[in-house]
Design an enzyme around this catalytic site. Structure first.
Site, PDB file in Angstrom:
ATOM      1  N   ARG A 185      49.794  54.183  76.359  1.00 62.29           N
ATOM      2  CA  ARG A 185      50.640  55.367  77.074  1.00 62.29           C
ATOM      3  C   ARG A 185      51.780  55.829  75.906  1.00 62.29           C
ATOM      4  O   ARG A 185      51.941  55.162  75.086  1.00 62.29           O
ATOM      5  CB  ARG A 185      51.386  54.609  78.191  1.00 62.29           C
ATOM      6  CG  ARG A 185      52.598  53.720  77.809  1.00 62.29           C
ATOM      7  CD  ARG A 185      53.304  53.239  78.980  1.00 62.29           C
ATOM      8  NE  ARG A 185      54.319  52.390  78.696  1.00 62.29           N
ATOM      9  CZ  ARG A 185      55.750  52.975  78.630  1.00 62.29           C
ATOM     10  NH1 ARG A 185      55.852  54.295  78.805  1.00 62.29           N
ATOM     11  NH2 ARG A 185      56.922  52.485  78.273  1.00 62.29           N
ATOM     12  N   ARG A 214      59.263  62.286  78.994  1.00 57.57           N
ATOM     13  CA  ARG A 214      60.403  62.646  79.905  1.00 57.57           C
ATOM     14  C   ARG A 214      60.521  64.137  80.340  1.00 57.57           C
ATOM     15  O   ARG A 214      60.769  64.820  79.348  1.00 57.57           O
ATOM     16  CB  ARG A 214      61.513  61.825  79.162  1.00 57.57           C
ATOM     17  CG  ARG A 214      61.474  60.492  78.873  1.00 57.57           C
ATOM     18  CD  ARG A 214      62.685  59.883  78.091  1.00 57.57           C
ATOM     19  NE  ARG A 214      62.547  58.534  77.776  1.00 57.57           N
ATOM     20  CZ  ARG A 214      63.479  57.836  76.927  1.00 57.57           C
ATOM     21  NH1 ARG A 214      64.480  58.698  76.479  1.00 57.57           N
ATOM     22  NH2 ARG A 214      63.286  56.827  76.432  1.00 57.57           N
ATOM     23  N   ARG A 223      50.500  44.944  57.907  1.00 52.33           N
ATOM     24  CA  ARG A 223      50.936  46.153  57.388  1.00 52.33           C
ATOM     25  C   ARG A 223      52.433  45.975  56.889  1.00 52.33           C
ATOM     26  O   ARG A 223      52.952  44.954  57.361  1.00 52.33           O
ATOM     27  CB  ARG A 223      51.088  47.316  58.467  1.00 52.33           C
ATOM     28  CG  ARG A 223      49.674  47.763  58.920  1.00 52.33           C
ATOM     29  CD  ARG A 223      48.953  48.599  57.864  1.00 52.33           C
ATOM     30  NE  ARG A 223      49.543  49.879  57.296  1.00 52.33           N
ATOM     31  CZ  ARG A 223      49.072  50.464  56.373  1.00 52.33           C
ATOM     32  NH1 ARG A 223      47.986  50.156  55.608  1.00 52.33           N
ATOM     33  NH2 ARG A 223      49.578  51.567  55.823  1.00 52.33           N
ATOM     34  N   ARG A 228      59.355  58.216  57.224  1.00 54.89           N
ATOM     35  CA  ARG A 228      60.784  58.580  57.814  1.00 54.89           C
ATOM     36  C   ARG A 228      61.718  58.509  56.700  1.00 54.89           C
ATOM     37  O   ARG A 228      61.628  57.848  55.616  1.00 54.89           O
ATOM     38  CB  ARG A 228      61.202  57.605  59.063  1.00 54.89           C
ATOM     39  CG  ARG A 228      61.021  56.179  58.816  1.00 54.89           C
ATOM     40  CD  ARG A 228      61.597  55.594  60.200  1.00 54.89           C
ATOM     41  NE  ARG A 228      61.493  54.383  60.108  1.00 54.89           N
ATOM     42  CZ  ARG A 228      61.880  53.409  60.943  1.00 54.89           C
ATOM     43  NH1 ARG A 228      62.472  53.799  62.309  1.00 54.89           N
ATOM     44  NH2 ARG A 228      61.850  52.078  60.809  1.00 54.89           N
ATOM     45  N   GLU A 233      60.934  55.738  53.761  1.00 55.27           N
ATOM     46  CA  GLU A 233      60.082  54.368  54.078  1.00 55.27           C
ATOM     47  C   GLU A 233      58.682  54.796  54.016  1.00 55.27           C
ATOM     48  O   GLU A 233      58.172  55.944  54.401  1.00 55.27           O
ATOM     49  CB  GLU A 233      60.399  54.227  55.588  1.00 55.27           C
ATOM     50  CG  GLU A 233      59.817  53.049  56.011  1.00 55.27           C
ATOM     51  CD  GLU A 233      60.359  52.515  57.329  1.00 55.27           C
ATOM     52  OE1 GLU A 233      59.300  52.197  58.198  1.00 55.27           O
ATOM     53  OE2 GLU A 233      61.328  52.685  57.940  1.00 55.27           O
ATOM     54  N   TYR A 283      54.159  41.274  67.089  1.00 52.44           N
ATOM     55  CA  TYR A 283      55.326  42.054  66.839  1.00 52.44           C
ATOM     56  C   TYR A 283      56.258  41.933  67.862  1.00 52.44           C
ATOM     57  O   TYR A 283      56.113  41.801  69.085  1.00 52.44           O
ATOM     58  CB  TYR A 283      54.913  43.496  66.793  1.00 52.44           C
ATOM     59  CG  TYR A 283      56.341  44.613  66.585  1.00 52.44           C
ATOM     60  CD1 TYR A 283      56.654  44.517  65.142  1.00 52.44           C
ATOM     61  CD2 TYR A 283      56.872  44.982  67.726  1.00 52.44           C
ATOM     62  CE1 TYR A 283      57.865  45.032  64.970  1.00 52.44           C
ATOM     63  CE2 TYR A 283      58.009  45.903  67.272  1.00 52.44           C
ATOM     64  CZ  TYR A 283      58.391  45.799  66.088  1.00 52.44           C
ATOM     65  OH  TYR A 283      59.604  46.775  65.824  1.00 52.44           O
ATOM     66  N   ASP A 330      60.557  43.027  69.035  1.00 60.18           N
ATOM     67  CA  ASP A 330      61.992  43.720  68.771  1.00 60.18           C
ATOM     68  C   ASP A 330      62.995  42.391  68.811  1.00 60.18           C
ATOM     69  O   ASP A 330      62.806  41.315  69.054  1.00 60.18           O
ATOM     70  CB  ASP A 330      62.229  44.716  69.909  1.00 60.18           C
ATOM     71  CG  ASP A 330      61.418  45.930  69.673  1.00 60.18           C
ATOM     72  OD1 ASP A 330      61.236  46.424  68.761  1.00 60.18           O
ATOM     73  OD2 ASP A 330      61.095  46.368  70.946  1.00 60.18           O
TER      74      ASP A 330
END
Length: 376
Positions: A178, A182, A256, A287, A312, A360, A362
């Site tokens: 998805r 917003r 990666r 970025r 980066e 992964y 957070d």
């Protein structure tokens, strides 16, 4: 045995585990092969600025218990993540919101934005049907079906190709299930109730978590006496790469990684934002991070006369690089499952964190996970 726990790795999983165990009266030794503690949240002070040495880290969570816990270690500031995308010199707000849609099409109401997106989504679906396809076959078709041509091609396609080193048509569709849209003028990237950066940088958080804990840096688990960990501790907490622990017996997992080109700029304000994504192939980097904006606001930005920026770059992992992101394709997922099965049967060893679980995470979910473990 001298220790209750030998903890391999001083990142958030290892440091939080050491903190929780020490509070329960356990004796821990934390070792890390790097010359510093903190794993990838480590900061290096340059020109009075806390530089996120291994990339931007923004703490965010909906879990008040986790938020209260980290703030009991060090207070966090009010930083709000609002990245900007640069596509061929034109700027777009992220995440995709009414500001983005106004910048993209000049629309001013949610109704107009929805109509434009649905029109472009319909074009993508019609094209697939003409080719006899009912479901997206790759990431490119998936993206076009989710948000349409303009958003996908300007803000997703080339950025994703730089991240993965592959064409979007060669990436599986499931990578993006998805894409949040917003229909409000809100540039806050996260939906979480709590968000910020430790005041004084992430080193303050790690130092607080490891207060009173014996730590050794420049100590590679596999090349040190601690590899025979049973001589030193009752249990092992391992946060390194899971395939390396088992001597790559099933083969090596793919990763990666990212690299950074960091420099000091002789100006107080280089780009006006902590994070600017470069979403075209025109720039090889994904970025640019301007570190001072994580902790300096208002006049404080100009009171510090210089700034530090990092370009980066995303690349394929090679030996001696730092592993960042698991490669979630079928080959690696199946291989990881085989290693996880071995881990479940490894007596006295707890495998935890991004590298040891090939998953992964957070930051907040890592701490939440450790807080939920039973430490005996």
């Amino acid at each position: 045995m001298e220790y209750d726990y030998l903890i391999v790795g001083s990142g958030l999983f290892g440091a939080t585990y050491a903190c929780q165990a020490t509070r329960q009266g356990k004796k821990c030794l934390v070792i890390d092969k790097r010359p510093h503690l903190g794993g990838n949240v480590y900061c290096e002070n340059v020109e009075g600025i806390n530089v996120h040495k291994y990339g931007a880290h923004i703490f965010h969570t909906n879990n008040k218990e986790v938020w209260d816990f980290v703030n009991s270690i060090v207070p966090f500031n009010r930083y709000t993540n609002s990245p900007v995308a640069n596509y061929h010199g034109k700027l777009y707000n992220l995440p995709f919101n009414m500001n983005t849609f106004y910048q993209m099409w000049g629309v001013t109401t949610p109704e107009q934005a929805v109509a434009k997106i649905e029109e472009q989504k319909a074009e993508a679906v019609t094209k697939m049907k003409a080719e006899g396809v009912s479901e997206p076959r790759n990431l490119e078709e998936q993206g076009l079906c989710l948000v349409g041509k303009d958003i996908f091609e300007k803000l997703i396609k080339e950025y994703t190709e730089k991240q993965w080193g592959r064409k979007c048509r060669d990436l599986p569709a499931f990578i993006i299930k998805r894409l949040p849209v917003r229909l409000v003028f809100d540039n806050n990237y996260f939906n979480d109730a709590y968000q910020g950066i430790p005041i004084g940088g992430y080193n303050k958080l790690i130092e607080g978590l490891l207060e009173g804990v014996e730590c050794k840096t420049n100590t590679d688990f596999f090349k040190s006496e601690y590899h025979d960990w049973c001589k030193y501790a009752k249990q092992l907490v391992y946060t390194g790469p899971i395939d390396e622990y088992f001597d790559f017996c099933y083969g090596k997992l793919d990763w990666r990684t990212v690299s950074f080109k960091t420099r000091v700029e002789d100006t107080p304000n280089y780009q006006g934002n902590a994070v600017v994504n470069y979403t075209s192939h025109e720039q090889p980097y994904t970025r640019v991070i301007e570190h001072k904006h994580f902790e300096m606001f208002g006049q404080a930005v100009y009171d510090c006369p210089k700034t530090v920026v990092s370009e980066e770059y995303s690349t394929e992992y090679k030996e001696e690089m730092d592993q960042y992101y698991p490669v979630n394709d079928n080959k690696n997922n199946l291989l990881a499952e085989k290693y996880r099965a071995l881990a479940e049967n490894e007596d006295g060893v707890l495998f935890g964190g991004r590298l040891a679980e090939y998953k992964y995470y957070d930051m907040a979910p890592i701490i939440e996970k450790v807080m939920g473990l039973v430490i005996e």
